[in-house]
Design a protein around this motif. Sequence first.
Motif: not given
Length: 248
Positions: A103-110, A123-125, A186-191, A194-197
Motif C-alpha cells: 500500500a504505497v502512500t508516498g514516494h518509492a524510489s530506486a 496499490l497507490m494513492r 484518493s489518499g493514504a487512508e483510502e489506499t 483498499a489494501a485491507i479489502k
Amino acid sequence: MESKELCTLEKRGNIFLLTLTGNDDHRLHPNLIDSISAVLRRVRSESTSSSSALITTAQGKYFSNGYDLKWALVDKARQKLMSRKLRSLVSDLITLPMPTIAAVTGHASAAGFVFALCHDYILMRKDRGFLYMSELDIGFPIPIWFSALVKCRMGSPAVRREVVMKAAKVTAEMGVQMGFVDSAHSGAEETVEAAIKLGEELVSRNWDGKTYAGCRKTLFLELLNSLGSDETVGDYGDEEANKTLAKL
C-alpha cells in the motif's frame, strides 16, 4: 541511526499489517532492513494453517526513498552488507507463504521502488507520490537482480524502457496504465483500506500458503536465480561513489 522502532506489525484477523514508522524517508539502511526481516519472521511464525495475507505500508511522505547511499558509499564493506541484506529481504518476500500487498502512500524510489515491486500487488494513492527508478539520474548502476525483477513485473519492453532507461516518475494512474500498479486511490487512508479489502478477498480464497509461495517462486525464478549476484559492488569504486554522493 538512532535506536528507535523502525516498523510495526499489527494483526487484523488473518491480515498482517507491516508499517514503516516515522516521518523520515525510510531509506533502506541495514537497521531498517533488519527490522523488516524480523517482522517477516514473525509473520511466518504467527501465520496458521489457515490462509493469510501481508500488507506493507509506511507513515509520512515516503514509502521508501531507496538505499541509504550516504551511509553505504563510505566503503565497499558497507555496500556489500547493504546489498546482501536487501537481497535476503527480497528472497524472504518472494518465498513468503501468503499473498503480499504494497500500500504505497508516498514516494518509492530506486531500491524502495524495488521493495514495492517484490509484493504481489501494488496499490497507490493518486494525490501524492510516485514510483521512480532513479539510478540513471544519480549515476548508480542497476544490479542484474533489479533488472530480473523489472522483467518479472513489467511485461512490456516499452514500459521497462520508460521506467529504467527514461527514469520516469510514475504516478499511481500512470502505473495502472502501465500494468504494474493494481489500483489508484484518493489518499493514504483510502489506499490502506483498499489494501485491507483486497487482503480479505484473497484470504477468503483459502489457498494453501506453501502452494502459493511455490507458484510465486516459479514465476520469479529468474529473480531468485540472480539474487546471488553482487556485481554492482564489485564495479563501483571510489570515484563513482563520490560522483553519486554529489548528486544526492
